[in-house]
Enzyme design. Structure first.
Site, PDB file in Angstrom:
ATOM      1  N   ALA A  12     -67.195 -15.974 -38.523  1.00 15.02           N
ATOM      2  CA  ALA A  12     -67.427 -14.018 -37.263  1.00 15.02           C
ATOM      3  C   ALA A  12     -67.580 -13.840 -37.778  1.00 15.02           C
ATOM      4  O   ALA A  12     -68.794 -12.405 -37.347  1.00 15.02           O
ATOM      5  CB  ALA A  12     -66.297 -14.096 -35.822  1.00 15.02           C
ATOM      6  N   GLY A  17     -72.646 -14.721 -36.517  1.00 16.19           N
ATOM      7  CA  GLY A  17     -72.003 -14.613 -36.002  1.00 16.19           C
ATOM      8  C   GLY A  17     -72.828 -13.442 -35.670  1.00 16.19           C
ATOM      9  O   GLY A  17     -72.279 -13.422 -34.133  1.00 16.19           O
ATOM     10  N   VAL A 129     -71.379 -26.180 -37.346  1.00 15.03           N
ATOM     11  CA  VAL A 129     -73.216 -25.169 -37.270  1.00 15.03           C
ATOM     12  C   VAL A 129     -73.506 -24.981 -40.083  1.00 15.03           C
ATOM     13  O   VAL A 129     -73.474 -25.251 -40.463  1.00 15.03           O
ATOM     14  CB  VAL A 129     -73.073 -23.934 -36.757  1.00 15.03           C
ATOM     15  CG1 VAL A 129     -74.538 -23.058 -37.330  1.00 15.03           C
ATOM     16  CG2 VAL A 129     -73.683 -23.647 -35.802  1.00 15.03           C
ATOM     17  N   ASP A 159     -84.007 -27.325 -35.235  1.00 12.27           N
ATOM     18  CA  ASP A 159     -84.753 -27.908 -35.815  1.00 12.27           C
ATOM     19  C   ASP A 159     -85.507 -28.867 -34.705  1.00 12.27           C
ATOM     20  O   ASP A 159     -86.720 -28.290 -34.746  1.00 12.27           O
ATOM     21  CB  ASP A 159     -84.535 -29.423 -36.682  1.00 12.27           C
ATOM     22  CG  ASP A 159     -83.486 -29.079 -37.570  1.00 12.27           C
ATOM     23  OD1 ASP A 159     -83.897 -28.375 -38.535  1.00 12.27           O
ATOM     24  OD2 ASP A 159     -81.982 -29.602 -36.962  1.00 12.27           O
ATOM     25  N   ARG A 162     -87.736 -25.950 -33.718  1.00 12.09           N
ATOM     26  CA  ARG A 162     -88.563 -25.546 -34.261  1.00 12.09           C
ATOM     27  C   ARG A 162     -90.191 -26.499 -33.500  1.00 12.09           C
ATOM     28  O   ARG A 162     -90.558 -26.480 -33.607  1.00 12.09           O
ATOM     29  CB  ARG A 162     -87.815 -25.908 -36.048  1.00 12.09           C
ATOM     30  CG  ARG A 162     -87.081 -24.469 -36.615  1.00 12.09           C
ATOM     31  CD  ARG A 162     -86.691 -25.165 -36.923  1.00 12.09           C
ATOM     32  NE  ARG A 162     -86.015 -23.883 -38.449  1.00 12.09           N
ATOM     33  CZ  ARG A 162     -84.840 -24.061 -39.050  1.00 12.09           C
ATOM     34  NH1 ARG A 162     -84.776 -25.233 -39.265  1.00 12.09           N
ATOM     35  NH2 ARG A 162     -84.037 -23.059 -39.019  1.00 12.09           N
ATOM     36  N   HIS A 187     -80.198 -33.164 -40.786  1.00 12.55           N
ATOM     37  CA  HIS A 187     -80.381 -31.493 -41.244  1.00 12.55           C
ATOM     38  C   HIS A 187     -80.253 -31.269 -42.131  1.00 12.55           C
ATOM     39  O   HIS A 187     -79.997 -30.639 -43.368  1.00 12.55           O
ATOM     40  CB  HIS A 187     -79.129 -30.729 -39.986  1.00 12.55           C
ATOM     41  CG  HIS A 187     -79.721 -29.596 -40.184  1.00 12.55           C
ATOM     42  ND1 HIS A 187     -80.884 -28.528 -39.706  1.00 12.55           N
ATOM     43  CD2 HIS A 187     -79.136 -27.763 -40.826  1.00 12.55           C
ATOM     44  CE1 HIS A 187     -80.868 -27.488 -39.869  1.00 12.55           C
ATOM     45  NE2 HIS A 187     -80.095 -26.878 -40.288  1.00 12.55           N
TER      46      HIS A 187
HETATM   47  P1  NAD Z   1     -73.550 -15.869 -43.652  1.00  4.88           P
HETATM   48  O1  NAD Z   1     -73.246 -15.970 -45.517  1.00  4.88           O
HETATM   49  O2  NAD Z   1     -73.689 -14.612 -43.080  1.00  4.88           O
HETATM   50  O3  NAD Z   1     -71.814 -15.671 -43.060  1.00  4.88           O
HETATM   51  C1  NAD Z   1     -71.036 -17.108 -43.508  1.00  4.88           C
HETATM   52  C2  NAD Z   1     -68.996 -16.180 -43.366  1.00  4.88           C
HETATM   53  O4  NAD Z   1     -68.968 -17.185 -43.130  1.00  4.88           O
HETATM   54  C3  NAD Z   1     -68.416 -15.143 -44.240  1.00  4.88           C
HETATM   55  O5  NAD Z   1     -68.724 -14.172 -43.583  1.00  4.88           O
HETATM   56  C4  NAD Z   1     -67.842 -15.953 -44.633  1.00  4.88           C
HETATM   57  O6  NAD Z   1     -66.612 -15.308 -45.056  1.00  4.88           O
HETATM   58  C5  NAD Z   1     -66.490 -16.164 -44.083  1.00  4.88           C
HETATM   59  N1  NAD Z   1     -66.252 -17.997 -44.210  1.00  4.88           N
HETATM   60  C6  NAD Z   1     -66.398 -18.484 -45.540  1.00  4.88           C
HETATM   61  N2  NAD Z   1     -65.326 -19.233 -45.154  1.00  4.88           N
HETATM   62  C7  NAD Z   1     -64.571 -19.285 -44.398  1.00  4.88           C
HETATM   63  C8  NAD Z   1     -63.399 -20.078 -44.774  1.00  4.88           C
HETATM   64  N3  NAD Z   1     -63.293 -21.102 -44.728  1.00  4.88           N
HETATM   65  N4  NAD Z   1     -63.542 -19.861 -43.130  1.00  4.88           N
HETATM   66  C9  NAD Z   1     -63.842 -18.653 -41.885  1.00  4.88           C
HETATM   67  N5  NAD Z   1     -65.136 -18.057 -42.659  1.00  4.88           N
HETATM   68  C10 NAD Z   1     -65.645 -18.788 -43.505  1.00  4.88           C
HETATM   69  O7  NAD Z   1     -73.610 -16.887 -44.061  1.00  4.88           O
HETATM   70  P2  NAD Z   1     -75.013 -16.950 -42.246  1.00  4.88           P
HETATM   71  O8  NAD Z   1     -75.864 -17.050 -42.618  1.00  4.88           O
HETATM   72  O9  NAD Z   1     -74.097 -17.121 -41.147  1.00  4.88           O
HETATM   73  O10 NAD Z   1     -74.446 -18.852 -42.264  1.00  4.88           O
HETATM   74  C11 NAD Z   1     -73.726 -19.481 -42.322  1.00  4.88           C
HETATM   75  C12 NAD Z   1     -73.186 -21.243 -41.946  1.00  4.88           C
HETATM   76  O11 NAD Z   1     -74.816 -21.722 -41.330  1.00  4.88           O
HETATM   77  C13 NAD Z   1     -74.654 -20.947 -43.802  1.00  4.88           C
HETATM   78  O12 NAD Z   1     -74.246 -22.654 -44.497  1.00  4.88           O
HETATM   79  C14 NAD Z   1     -76.102 -21.675 -42.699  1.00  4.88           C
HETATM   80  O13 NAD Z   1     -76.242 -22.422 -44.349  1.00  4.88           O
HETATM   81  C15 NAD Z   1     -75.603 -22.677 -41.808  1.00  4.88           C
HETATM   82  N6  NAD Z   1     -76.425 -22.528 -40.907  1.00  4.88           N
HETATM   83  C16 NAD Z   1     -77.357 -23.345 -39.987  1.00  4.88           C
HETATM   84  C17 NAD Z   1     -77.642 -24.279 -39.291  1.00  4.88           C
HETATM   85  C18 NAD Z   1     -77.880 -25.390 -38.311  1.00  4.88           C
HETATM   86  O14 NAD Z   1     -79.042 -25.516 -38.511  1.00  4.88           O
HETATM   87  N7  NAD Z   1     -77.591 -26.119 -38.488  1.00  4.88           N
HETATM   88  C19 NAD Z   1     -78.724 -22.510 -39.512  1.00  4.88           C
HETATM   89  C20 NAD Z   1     -78.372 -21.238 -39.990  1.00  4.88           C
HETATM   90  C21 NAD Z   1     -77.353 -21.588 -40.455  1.00  4.88           C
HETATM   91  C1  LMR Z   2     -81.731 -23.689 -40.987  1.00  6.13           C
HETATM   92  O1  LMR Z   2     -82.454 -24.760 -41.123  1.00  6.13           O
HETATM   93  O2  LMR Z   2     -82.320 -22.692 -40.583  1.00  6.13           O
HETATM   94  C2  LMR Z   2     -79.987 -23.309 -41.905  1.00  6.13           C
HETATM   95  O3  LMR Z   2     -79.802 -24.474 -42.026  1.00  6.13           O
HETATM   96  C3  LMR Z   2     -80.460 -22.833 -43.420  1.00  6.13           C
HETATM   97  C4  LMR Z   2     -80.420 -23.368 -44.227  1.00  6.13           C
HETATM   98  O4  LMR Z   2     -80.347 -23.822 -45.503  1.00  6.13           O
HETATM   99  O5  LMR Z   2     -82.541 -23.870 -44.108  1.00  6.13           O
END
Ligand code: NAD
Ligand code: LMR
Length: 334
Positions: A12, A17, A129, A159, A162, A187
């Protein structure tokens, strides 16, 4: 006013978050008559950032927000939760594929799946996510003894959205005119964004694209050479242009995924546990075209896949199988 729902958001204090919490608190995810109790789970280094977000949530005076609790203890975070959004995980940086995050992130999702099973409400639903999202969802579901794997999903709505955005731009129409796009597979860069069944104001997208590009052959070439790779690699494009991975669009997609899973939707895309649909091995968390009547996503079955579509889906499924083998090797999946 309905009874309050407890929603746990992991990670979060991170970027997604920060883009997610305020919209959940405002009612974008669960509707304008459902109060929420937010539980924010972070690792100790992330707790201050989450506490800062909690202060700002208080300053917004959202009428639907009953409480916000920040913790680094998973049992406390998931206690009584009906919804868990597992965002907390490391994002990739430029030059990495999402699968490169397996070793860094896979260890997070087993303990969280177990903590959800032990502490969450009996009706809990989980959206993963954090990347690689499909395989992390598989790990979490596998560790959640007693909870059906159907309660676990992974985000491919981003996706899907997009793909809709790219088609609307190419056709010069509103996104609301485009229906029945499908994201198949992982993904990742192997995903298959499929428009074979898609329509624009009732016409097939392929026919409408043929008008724009001057024939069906040119439309199919644009789909193969531009559209599919652009959607499949959009995450990398965002990282390159923005300098960090997508956040607001990912949060928006997560909200839409939960909202439509609960509220009902005719057709969207989500990664759900395979029960063998379309020949995808049982148990894998694979993206499919899905529907919901308000009780969770169900795969839309019986769609024809042509040879090229079949080959693309098979390639993405092969990657999911390889990721599953890799996390077994890491000892985080039985
Ligand atoms: P970020 O680094 O800004 O935030 C991640 C947060 O997770 C950090 O605050 C970190 O302290 C916390 N964290 C790490 N390990 C943890 C745990 N065990 N328990 C609780 N919190 C924990 O990253 P973000 O930009 O918010 O992205 C988060 C994730 O979402 C990444 O893995 C990113 O690749 C993924 N993502 C997925 C999609 C999708 O479409 N599926 C899209 C965008 C990002
Ligand atoms: C996305 O699709 O934007 C996320 O999964 C972040 C990434 O690593 O591409």
């Amino acid at each position: 006013m309905d009874a309050a729902t407890t929603v746990t958001v992991t990670g979060a204090g991170g970027q997604i978050g920060y883009a997610l919490l305020f919209r959940i608190a405002e009612g974008a995810m669960l509707g304008a008559s459902r109060p929420v109790r937010l539980r924010l789970l972070e690792i100790p280094q992330g707790v201050r950032a989450a506490e800062g977000a909690a202060l700002e949530l208080q300053d917004c005076a959202f009428p639907l927000l009953e409480s916000v609790e920040v913790t680094d203890d998973a049992a406390t975070a998931f206690d009584g939760a009906s919804l868990a959004l597992l965002v907390g995980a490391r994002p990739r940086s430029a030059g990495m594929e999402r699968a490169d995050l397996l070793a860094a992130n896979a260890g997070i999702f087993g303990p969280q799946g177990a903590a959800i099973a032990a502490n969450a409400a009996a009706d809990v639903r989980v959206l993963v996510v954090g990347n690689p999202a499909n395989t992390n969802a598989l790990i979490a579901a596998n560790a959640a003894a007693g909870l059906p794997a159907e309660r676990f999903t992974a985000l491919t709505r981003l996706d899907h959205d997009r793909a809709v955005g790219q088609l609307a731009a190419a056709l010069g129409v509103s996104v609301s005119e485009i229906e029945r796009v499908a994201i198949w597979g992982n993904h990742s860069a192997t995903q298959f964004p499929d428009v074979a069944h898609a329509t624009v104001s009732g016409r097939t997208v392929v026919d409408a694209l043929a008008d724009v590009f001057g024939g069906t052959g040119a439309a199919l070439a644009w789909l193969d050479e531009t559209f599919v790779p652009r959607v499949a690699r959009r995450g990398a494009e965002i990282i390159e242009v923005r300098g960090s991975s997508s956040a607001a669009s990912a949060a928006n997609a997560a909200i839409a995924h939960v909202r439509d899973g609960i509220g009902g939707v005719d057709w969207t895309s989500a990664a759900v546990v395979s029960r063998g649909e379309y020949g995808v091995p049982e148990g894998l968390m694979c993206s499919f075209p899905v529907t919901s009547e308000g009780t969770g996503y169900r795969v839309i079955e019986g769609l024809p896949l042509d040879d090229r579509g079949r080959a693309r889906l098979d390639a993405s499924v092969a990657e999911l199988v390889a990721e599953r083998a890799a996390v077994r090797e890491l000892g985080v999946l039985s």
